[in-house]
Motif scaffolding. Structure first.
Motif, PDB file in Angstrom:
ATOM      1  N   PHE A 178       0.853  -1.183   0.000  1.00 46.45           N
ATOM      2  CA  PHE A 178       0.000   0.000   0.000  1.00 46.45           C
ATOM      3  C   PHE A 178       0.898   1.245   0.000  1.00 46.45           C
ATOM      4  O   PHE A 178       2.025   1.202   0.492  1.00 46.45           O
ATOM      5  N   ARG A 179       0.360   2.348  -0.498  1.00 47.76           N
ATOM      6  CA  ARG A 179       1.106   3.622  -0.494  1.00 47.76           C
ATOM      7  C   ARG A 179       0.360   4.637   0.361  1.00 47.76           C
ATOM      8  O   ARG A 179      -0.863   4.752   0.283  1.00 47.76           O
ATOM      9  N   VAL A 180       1.120   5.356   1.176  1.00 50.41           N
ATOM     10  CA  VAL A 180       0.580   6.428   2.002  1.00 50.41           C
ATOM     11  C   VAL A 180       1.142   7.732   1.454  1.00 50.41           C
ATOM     12  O   VAL A 180       2.341   8.010   1.576  1.00 50.41           O
ATOM     13  N   ILE A 181       0.290   8.507   0.803  1.00 53.74           N
ATOM     14  CA  ILE A 181       0.718   9.696   0.072  1.00 53.74           C
ATOM     15  C   ILE A 181       0.352  10.940   0.864  1.00 53.74           C
ATOM     16  O   ILE A 181      -0.775  11.072   1.349  1.00 53.74           O
ATOM     17  N   GLY A 182       1.284  11.879   0.979  1.00 55.00           N
ATOM     18  CA  GLY A 182       1.027  13.137   1.678  1.00 55.00           C
ATOM     19  C   GLY A 182       2.111  13.433   2.684  1.00 55.00           C
ATOM     20  O   GLY A 182       2.851  12.553   3.133  1.00 55.00           O
ATOM     21  N   ASN A 183       2.209  14.718   3.052  1.00 54.24           N
ATOM     22  CA  ASN A 183       3.263  15.141   3.975  1.00 54.24           C
ATOM     23  C   ASN A 183       2.934  14.825   5.428  1.00 54.24           C
ATOM     24  O   ASN A 183       3.808  14.498   6.222  1.00 54.24           O
ATOM     25  N   ALA A 184       1.657  14.915   5.783  1.00 53.87           N
ATOM     26  CA  ALA A 184       1.267  14.671   7.177  1.00 53.87           C
ATOM     27  C   ALA A 184       1.178  13.169   7.417  1.00 53.87           C
ATOM     28  O   ALA A 184       0.495  12.465   6.689  1.00 53.87           O
ATOM     29  N   PRO A 185       1.881  12.642   8.436  1.00 54.26           N
ATOM     30  CA  PRO A 185       1.831  11.199   8.679  1.00 54.26           C
ATOM     31  C   PRO A 185       0.496  10.783   9.283  1.00 54.26           C
ATOM     32  O   PRO A 185      -0.124  11.518  10.041  1.00 54.26           O
ATOM     33  N   ALA A 186       0.028   9.587   8.920  1.00 48.84           N
ATOM     34  CA  ALA A 186      -1.172   9.031   9.541  1.00 48.84           C
ATOM     35  C   ALA A 186      -0.849   8.643  10.977  1.00 48.84           C
ATOM     36  O   ALA A 186       0.182   8.010  11.234  1.00 48.84           O
ATOM     37  N   PRO A 187      -1.697   9.033  11.950  1.00 47.75           N
ATOM     38  CA  PRO A 187      -1.382   8.721  13.352  1.00 47.75           C
ATOM     39  C   PRO A 187      -1.373   7.230  13.637  1.00 47.75           C
ATOM     40  O   PRO A 187      -0.683   6.777  14.537  1.00 47.75           O
ATOM     41  N   TRP A 188      -2.152   6.463  12.884  1.00 49.47           N
ATOM     42  CA  TRP A 188      -2.156   5.009  13.060  1.00 49.47           C
ATOM     43  C   TRP A 188      -2.696   4.343  11.802  1.00 49.47           C
ATOM     44  O   TRP A 188      -3.442   4.946  11.031  1.00 49.47           O
ATOM     45  N   LEU A 189      -2.312   3.088  11.602  1.00 47.68           N
ATOM     46  CA  LEU A 189      -2.770   2.288  10.481  1.00 47.68           C
ATOM     47  C   LEU A 189      -2.944   0.856  10.959  1.00 47.68           C
ATOM     48  O   LEU A 189      -2.120   0.354  11.731  1.00 47.68           O
ATOM     49  N   VAL A 190      -4.011   0.196  10.494  1.00 46.19           N
ATOM     50  CA  VAL A 190      -4.281  -1.187  10.879  1.00 46.19           C
ATOM     51  C   VAL A 190      -4.627  -1.972   9.623  1.00 46.19           C
ATOM     52  O   VAL A 190      -5.438  -1.531   8.802  1.00 46.19           O
ATOM     53  N   ALA A 191      -4.012  -3.143   9.454  1.00 49.03           N
ATOM     54  CA  ALA A 191      -4.336  -4.036   8.348  1.00 49.03           C
ATOM     55  C   ALA A 191      -5.458  -4.972   8.783  1.00 49.03           C
ATOM     56  O   ALA A 191      -5.402  -5.569   9.861  1.00 49.03           O
ATOM     57  N   LYS A 192      -6.481  -5.100   7.941  1.00 46.76           N
ATOM     58  CA  LYS A 192      -7.628  -5.966   8.218  1.00 46.76           C
ATOM     59  C   LYS A 192      -7.719  -7.027   7.126  1.00 46.76           C
ATOM     60  O   LYS A 192      -7.901  -6.701   5.955  1.00 46.76           O
ATOM     61  N   LEU A 193      -7.602  -8.300   7.514  1.00 42.52           N
ATOM     62  CA  LEU A 193      -7.638  -9.407   6.571  1.00 42.52           C
ATOM     63  C   LEU A 193      -8.919 -10.210   6.743  1.00 42.52           C
ATOM     64  O   LEU A 193      -9.254 -10.618   7.853  1.00 42.52           O
ATOM     65  N   ALA A 194      -9.624 -10.436   5.640  1.00 41.86           N
ATOM     66  CA  ALA A 194     -10.803 -11.303   5.627  1.00 41.86           C
ATOM     67  C   ALA A 194     -10.585 -12.359   4.553  1.00 41.86           C
ATOM     68  O   ALA A 194     -10.524 -12.029   3.367  1.00 41.86           O
ATOM     69  N   ALA A 195     -10.412 -13.625   4.975  1.00 43.02           N
ATOM     70  CA  ALA A 195     -10.155 -14.697   4.022  1.00 43.02           C
ATOM     71  C   ALA A 195     -10.532 -16.034   4.638  1.00 43.02           C
ATOM     72  O   ALA A 195     -10.185 -16.309   5.789  1.00 43.02           O
ATOM     73  N   ASN A 196     -11.254 -16.855   3.875  1.00 42.71           N
ATOM     74  CA  ASN A 196     -11.619 -18.209   4.285  1.00 42.71           C
ATOM     75  C   ASN A 196     -12.253 -18.275   5.674  1.00 42.71           C
ATOM     76  O   ASN A 196     -11.940 -19.142   6.482  1.00 42.71           O
ATOM     77  N   GLY A 197     -13.132 -17.323   5.953  1.00 45.15           N
ATOM     78  CA  GLY A 197     -13.828 -17.336   7.228  1.00 45.15           C
ATOM     79  C   GLY A 197     -13.051 -16.731   8.377  1.00 45.15           C
ATOM     80  O   GLY A 197     -13.536 -16.712   9.501  1.00 45.15           O
ATOM     81  N   ASN A 198     -11.848 -16.241   8.112  1.00 45.85           N
ATOM     82  CA  ASN A 198     -11.035 -15.602   9.146  1.00 45.85           C
ATOM     83  C   ASN A 198     -11.134 -14.090   9.024  1.00 45.85           C
ATOM     84  O   ASN A 198     -11.151 -13.550   7.921  1.00 45.85           O
ATOM     85  N   LEU A 199     -11.174 -13.407  10.152  1.00 47.07           N
ATOM     86  CA  LEU A 199     -11.133 -11.949  10.193  1.00 47.07           C
ATOM     87  C   LEU A 199     -10.036 -11.571  11.177  1.00 47.07           C
ATOM     88  O   LEU A 199     -10.170 -11.780  12.378  1.00 47.07           O
ATOM     89  N   LEU A 200      -8.934 -11.029  10.648  1.00 46.57           N
ATOM     90  CA  LEU A 200      -7.757 -10.750  11.454  1.00 46.57           C
ATOM     91  C   LEU A 200      -7.364  -9.283  11.336  1.00 46.57           C
ATOM     92  O   LEU A 200      -7.526  -8.669  10.265  1.00 46.57           O
ATOM     93  N   TYR A 201      -6.827  -8.728  12.422  1.00 44.04           N
ATOM     94  CA  TYR A 201      -6.346  -7.354  12.440  1.00 44.04           C
ATOM     95  C   TYR A 201      -4.883  -7.353  12.869  1.00 44.04           C
ATOM     96  O   TYR A 201      -4.474  -8.122  13.743  1.00 44.04           O
ATOM     97  N   ALA A 202      -4.093  -6.473  12.251  1.00 42.97           N
ATOM     98  CA  ALA A 202      -2.684  -6.335  12.619  1.00 42.97           C
ATOM     99  C   ALA A 202      -2.309  -4.862  12.570  1.00 42.97           C
ATOM    100  O   ALA A 202      -2.459  -4.208  11.519  1.00 42.97           O
ATOM    101  N   ARG A 203      -1.854  -4.325  13.699  1.00 46.44           N
ATOM    102  CA  ARG A 203      -1.406  -2.925  13.710  1.00 46.44           C
ATOM    103  C   ARG A 203      -0.129  -2.810  12.892  1.00 46.44           C
ATOM    104  O   ARG A 203       0.769  -3.640  12.978  1.00 46.44           O
ATOM    105  N   VAL A 204      -0.057  -1.745  12.083  1.00 44.75           N
ATOM    106  CA  VAL A 204       1.097  -1.539  11.215  1.00 44.75           C
ATOM    107  C   VAL A 204       2.273  -1.044  12.056  1.00 44.75           C
ATOM    108  O   VAL A 204       2.171  -0.016  12.736  1.00 44.75           O
ATOM    109  N   ALA A 205       3.374  -1.766  12.014  1.00 43.60           N
ATOM    110  CA  ALA A 205       4.565  -1.369  12.751  1.00 43.60           C
ATOM    111  C   ALA A 205       5.363  -0.344  11.953  1.00 43.60           C
ATOM    112  O   ALA A 205       5.256  -0.271  10.737  1.00 43.60           O
ATOM    113  N   GLY A 206       6.201   0.408  12.669  1.00 40.77           N
ATOM    114  CA  GLY A 206       7.058   1.356  12.012  1.00 40.77           C
ATOM    115  C   GLY A 206       6.497   2.758  11.972  1.00 40.77           C
ATOM    116  O   GLY A 206       5.367   3.020  12.288  1.00 40.77           O
TER     117      GLY A 206
END
Length: 206
Positions: A178-206
């Motif tokens: 994914f690309r995050v475009i712009g000068n102001a940083p996003a305060p937080w980002l979370v990846a959300k995966l939905a696949a084969n009946g699973n729903l998972l969340y992962a906070r973006v590190a870094g």
């Protein structure tokens, strides 16, 4: 599940219990259109060593019609990870798919995992499939509303794409950027995966 479903398309559903000594399943294919007939073929796949009968069948459905087909499954051995079967069909270039997982094997075994890390203006997500069946679904990068292009004409920052397709072969992994475009940083980002009946969340590190 990752069921293919559209109001004017096709519904494809798998139901049953694969953990029994004599496992079986039922495939339901339905034509949601009120005007057009459809025809096609349902294909079924499972882990290596499993025998599925039938492995495919044809269908012809008028407007609003549906068909149910019983599927017999013969397991050989106990596969590692979350095992199951996959049904899929294609109509007008659109693939419809559903999965049925052998839940008894899935307990305590994360068949699908996701991790994400940011480096500069990129977020790299890694989706791993530890199951002997394909994983399909989607991955969203969740950001604060101020980053949504739907709510602001020129958001800063902006996340592109908001959603990416996931298709991972058994015991494989997929890298999504994914690309995050712009000068102001996003305060937080979370990846959300939905696949084969699973729903998972992962906070973006870094």
């Amino acid at each position: 599940r990752s069921t293919g479903l559209r109001p004017d398309g096709v519904t494809l559903l798998l139901d049953g219990d694969l953990s029994k000594d004599d496992p079986s399943a039922t495939v339901t294919i339905a034509n949601n259109s009120a005007r057009h007939a459809i025809q096609g073929q349902v294909l079924l796949t499972g882990p290596q060593g499993w025998n599925i009968a039938p492995i495919q069948f044809d269908y012809q459905l008028g407007p609003g019609e549906f068909e149910e087909r019983r599927i017999v499954v013969l397991r050989q051995g106990e596969p590692s990870g979350a095992a199951g079967i996959v049904a899929q069909t294609t109509q007008d270039g659109q693939t419809y798919m559903d999965t049925l997982i052998m839940s008894a094997l899935a307990v305590g075994t994360p068949a699908i995992t996701v991790a994400a890390e940011r480096s500069g203006n990129e977020v790299v997500a890694l989706v791993k499939n530890g199951a002997p069946i394909p994983a399909q679904g989607y991955l969203d990068l969740i950001a604060p509303p101020a980053c949504w292009p739907e709510l602001a004409p020129n958001p800063a920052p902006a996340v592109y794409p908001r959603r990416a397709s996931v298709a991972v072969a058994p015991f494989s992994e997929q890298r999504i950027v994914f690309r995050v475009i712009g000068n102001a940083p996003a305060p937080w980002l979370v990846a959300k995966l939905a696949a084969n009946g699973n729903l998972l969340y992962a906070r973006v590190a870094g």
